[in-house]
Scaffold this motif. Structure first.
Motif, PDB file in Angstrom:
ATOM      1  N   ASP A  95       0.839  -1.208   0.000  1.00  0.00           N
ATOM      2  CA  ASP A  95       0.000   0.000   0.000  1.00  0.00           C
ATOM      3  C   ASP A  95       0.874   1.258   0.000  1.00  0.00           C
ATOM      4  O   ASP A  95       0.862   2.042   0.940  1.00  0.00           O
ATOM      5  CB  ASP A  95      -0.943   0.012   1.199  1.00  0.00           C
ATOM      6  N   ILE A  96       1.643   1.418  -1.079  1.00  0.00           N
ATOM      7  CA  ILE A  96       2.469   2.618  -1.249  1.00  0.00           C
ATOM      8  C   ILE A  96       1.571   3.730  -1.796  1.00  0.00           C
ATOM      9  O   ILE A  96       0.958   3.584  -2.846  1.00  0.00           O
ATOM     10  CB  ILE A  96       3.637   2.345  -2.213  1.00  0.00           C
ATOM     11  N   GLN A  97       1.489   4.823  -1.051  1.00  0.00           N
ATOM     12  CA  GLN A  97       0.600   5.920  -1.420  1.00  0.00           C
ATOM     13  C   GLN A  97       1.399   7.114  -1.961  1.00  0.00           C
ATOM     14  O   GLN A  97       2.309   7.606  -1.295  1.00  0.00           O
ATOM     15  CB  GLN A  97      -0.245   6.340  -0.216  1.00  0.00           C
ATOM     16  N   LEU A  98       1.028   7.557  -3.157  1.00  0.00           N
ATOM     17  CA  LEU A  98       1.760   8.610  -3.853  1.00  0.00           C
ATOM     18  C   LEU A  98       0.794   9.650  -4.390  1.00  0.00           C
ATOM     19  O   LEU A  98      -0.408   9.421  -4.477  1.00  0.00           O
ATOM     20  CB  LEU A  98       2.550   8.017  -5.029  1.00  0.00           C
ATOM     21  N   LYS A  99       1.347  10.803  -4.770  1.00  0.00           N
ATOM     22  CA  LYS A  99       0.587  11.812  -5.500  1.00  0.00           C
ATOM     23  C   LYS A  99       1.452  12.346  -6.644  1.00  0.00           C
ATOM     24  O   LYS A  99       2.677  12.458  -6.506  1.00  0.00           O
ATOM     25  CB  LYS A  99       0.152  12.966  -4.595  1.00  0.00           C
ATOM     26  N   ILE A 100       0.810  12.648  -7.755  1.00  0.00           N
ATOM     27  CA  ILE A 100       1.486  13.297  -8.876  1.00  0.00           C
ATOM     28  C   ILE A 100       1.546  14.782  -8.574  1.00  0.00           C
ATOM     29  O   ILE A 100       0.545  15.384  -8.162  1.00  0.00           O
ATOM     30  CB  ILE A 100       0.733  13.033 -10.187  1.00  0.00           C
ATOM     31  N   ARG A 101       2.718  15.394  -8.711  1.00  0.00           N
ATOM     32  CA  ARG A 101       2.858  16.804  -8.341  1.00  0.00           C
ATOM     33  C   ARG A 101       2.617  17.721  -9.534  1.00  0.00           C
ATOM     34  O   ARG A 101       2.675  17.304 -10.694  1.00  0.00           O
ATOM     35  CB  ARG A 101       4.237  17.067  -7.747  1.00  0.00           C
ATOM     36  N   LYS A 102       2.370  18.989  -9.249  1.00  0.00           N
ATOM     37  CA  LYS A 102       2.111  19.980 -10.275  1.00  0.00           C
ATOM     38  C   LYS A 102       3.406  20.411 -10.969  1.00  0.00           C
ATOM     39  O   LYS A 102       4.486  20.351 -10.383  1.00  0.00           O
ATOM     40  CB  LYS A 102       1.439  21.216  -9.671  1.00  0.00           C
ATOM     41  N   ASP A 103       3.261  20.873 -12.214  1.00  0.00           N
ATOM     42  CA  ASP A 103       4.371  21.498 -12.922  1.00  0.00           C
ATOM     43  C   ASP A 103       4.799  22.776 -12.193  1.00  0.00           C
ATOM     44  O   ASP A 103       4.043  23.343 -11.396  1.00  0.00           O
ATOM     45  CB  ASP A 103       3.953  21.888 -14.347  1.00  0.00           C
ATOM     46  N   SER A 104       5.996  23.253 -12.532  1.00  0.00           N
ATOM     47  CA  SER A 104       6.508  24.490 -11.945  1.00  0.00           C
ATOM     48  C   SER A 104       5.571  25.657 -12.236  1.00  0.00           C
ATOM     49  O   SER A 104       5.250  25.916 -13.399  1.00  0.00           O
ATOM     50  CB  SER A 104       7.898  24.815 -12.520  1.00  0.00           C
ATOM     51  N   HIS A 105       5.124  26.351 -11.185  1.00  0.00           N
ATOM     52  CA  HIS A 105       4.304  27.566 -11.319  1.00  0.00           C
ATOM     53  C   HIS A 105       3.079  27.331 -12.206  1.00  0.00           C
ATOM     54  O   HIS A 105       2.701  28.190 -12.997  1.00  0.00           O
ATOM     55  CB  HIS A 105       5.145  28.715 -11.877  1.00  0.00           C
ATOM     56  N   SER A 106       2.477  26.159 -12.084  1.00  0.00           N
ATOM     57  CA  SER A 106       1.364  25.801 -12.967  1.00  0.00           C
ATOM     58  C   SER A 106       0.487  24.762 -12.283  1.00  0.00           C
ATOM     59  O   SER A 106       0.924  24.068 -11.354  1.00  0.00           O
ATOM     60  CB  SER A 106       1.906  25.246 -14.283  1.00  0.00           C
ATOM     61  N   ASP A 107      -0.750  24.653 -12.753  1.00  0.00           N
ATOM     62  CA  ASP A 107      -1.665  23.645 -12.217  1.00  0.00           C
ATOM     63  C   ASP A 107      -1.670  22.352 -13.020  1.00  0.00           C
ATOM     64  O   ASP A 107      -2.393  21.418 -12.690  1.00  0.00           O
ATOM     65  CB  ASP A 107      -3.089  24.211 -12.162  1.00  0.00           C
ATOM     66  N   PHE A 108      -0.888  22.277 -14.117  1.00  0.00           N
ATOM     67  CA  PHE A 108      -0.798  21.036 -14.879  1.00  0.00           C
ATOM     68  C   PHE A 108      -0.162  19.952 -14.013  1.00  0.00           C
ATOM     69  O   PHE A 108       0.834  20.195 -13.315  1.00  0.00           O
ATOM     70  CB  PHE A 108       0.056  21.222 -16.138  1.00  0.00           C
TER      71      PHE A 108
END
Length: 375
Positions: A22-35
């Motif tokens: 159960d490794i829990q991760l999140k994808i982070r946002k681009d630099s200075h952006s909401d992508f």
């Protein structure tokens, strides 16, 4: 166990690493952006353990449809990448895989490192057919380079190829590597015939800052470069400003901008049919180009793609539309999949860097087929 991202293009947020199942991760946002969509990380200490890696915010990413039918890539040596079991329930993306070694890398797509980019520039620098031109500096101060292939005879056709305006679309630079490698093969008759008629202006990486930072779509200032072509600035989008400036200086007879598409599992192109100047000549050129590309490489198809713009409704902030309109030339955006090519699926590798290279090499045949009609 340990997860690390402190390397070129590394990117992920670790939420919980207590249990392999159960490794829990999140994808982070681009630099200075909401992508947000790109991930690339190293997992250590989980050899022979069944691992379940959950990306908790996958349903909130920029292109959630990109996860449908998608499988992540993995590698032990960062040279050979393969697909691993991946599923998406509408909220979470889940990778289930048992590493066979104590160190393994997982990524959204096969990375194309800045080191390899520099090696590609070195290959061109060492070739007598090439001249590497420094166009200026990026937001972070990296070199923005263009490879000129040919004798620069001003009477010849001018073919421009750009790639990685969106840095996470790494297949685009794999594509350029394949194209350039074949173009520099002195024993290749297609290459020699093309260079007798045209000079090439190639920008292998439009967005080296975003590539190193591990961004999907933006540069270091948070700009989506493929929405900056109408009014670029040196403060926000110097990469576009400098390339566009050189285009106006040199001229353009054919333009190809290489990209990757998150959702569609096909290779396709998008043209300039919505431009005010679009006419029967450009339509005939587009159709001839697509016909010969399909003959050169069956990975390409023209049945599935983006909805065509209505006449006069093109968005001229996009590179292809801007260049096609200003130079009244054949201009295409090439899209390759992050997933697999549904027409020619490969269970182990999916769409890959190698297939992108081969597509780049075969592109020369389509160029040769239309070069005499470009003006």
């Amino acid at each position: 166990m340990k997860i690390s991202t402190q390397f070129d293009a590394g990117s992920v947020e670790v939420i919980n690493l207590d249990r392999a199942e159960d490794i829990q991760l999140k994808i982070r946002k681009d630099s200075h952006s909401d992508f947000l969509q790109w991930f690339y990380f190293r997992l250590q200490g989980a050899a022979n353990q069944p691992c379940t890696m959950r990306f908790l915010n996958a349903g909130e990413t920029s292109y959630p449809k990109g996860w449908e039918g998608y499988r992540a890539v993995a590698s032990y040596d960062r040279q050979h990448w393969f697909r691993v079991p991946t599923r998406f329930d509408g909220k979470e993306l889940v990778i289930e895989h048992t590493p066979q070694a104590g160190s393994i890398y997982y990524a959204y797509f096969e990375p194309y490192s800045h080191e390899r980019h520099l090696n590609l520039i070195g290959l061109a620098t060492d070739n007598p057919w090439c001249e590497v031109e420094d166009l200026g500096s990026t937001v972070d101060g990296r070199d923005l380079e263009m490879i000129v292939v040919g004798d620069q005879d001003p009477t010849k056709r001018k073919i421009w190829v750009t790639a990685r305006q969106h840095p996470g679309e790494t297949m685009a630079e794999w594509f350029v590597e394949g194209l350039l490698t074949r173009l520099l093969d002195e024993d290749d008759a297609t290459s020699r015939s093309l260079l007798a008629k045209a000079n090439f202006y190639i920008v292998p990486s439009m967005n080296p800052d975003g590539a190193v930072r591990g961004n999907l779509r933006t540069n270091a200032a948070g700009a989506n470069l493929n929405r900056e072509w109408l009014e670029p600035t040196m403060a926000r989008s110097p990469e576009v400003y400098l390339v566009r400036q050189k285009m106006h200086e040199v001229g353009v007879d054919l333009f190809l901008d290489a990209h990757g598409d998150e959702a569609l599992p096909y290779v396709f192109v998008a043209g300039c049919e919505g431009n005010p100047n679009y006419d029967t000549r450009l339509n005939a050129l587009e159709n001839a180009f697509k016909h010969h590309l399909a003959l050169a490489n069956p990975d390409f198809q023209d049945q599935f793609g983006y909805e065509r713009d209505k006449p006069g409704e093109a968005n001229l902030t996009l590179a292809t539309n801007y260049v096609g309109q200003h130079f009244n030339c054949l201009a295409y955006t090439l899209e390759m999949p992050f997933k697999d090519n549904a027409n020619l699926p490969d269970e182990e590798y999916g769409w890959s860097g190698e297939r992108s290279q081969k597509l780049g090499a075969s592109m020369l045949q389509a160029f040769l087929a239309v070069v005499d009609q470009l003006r």
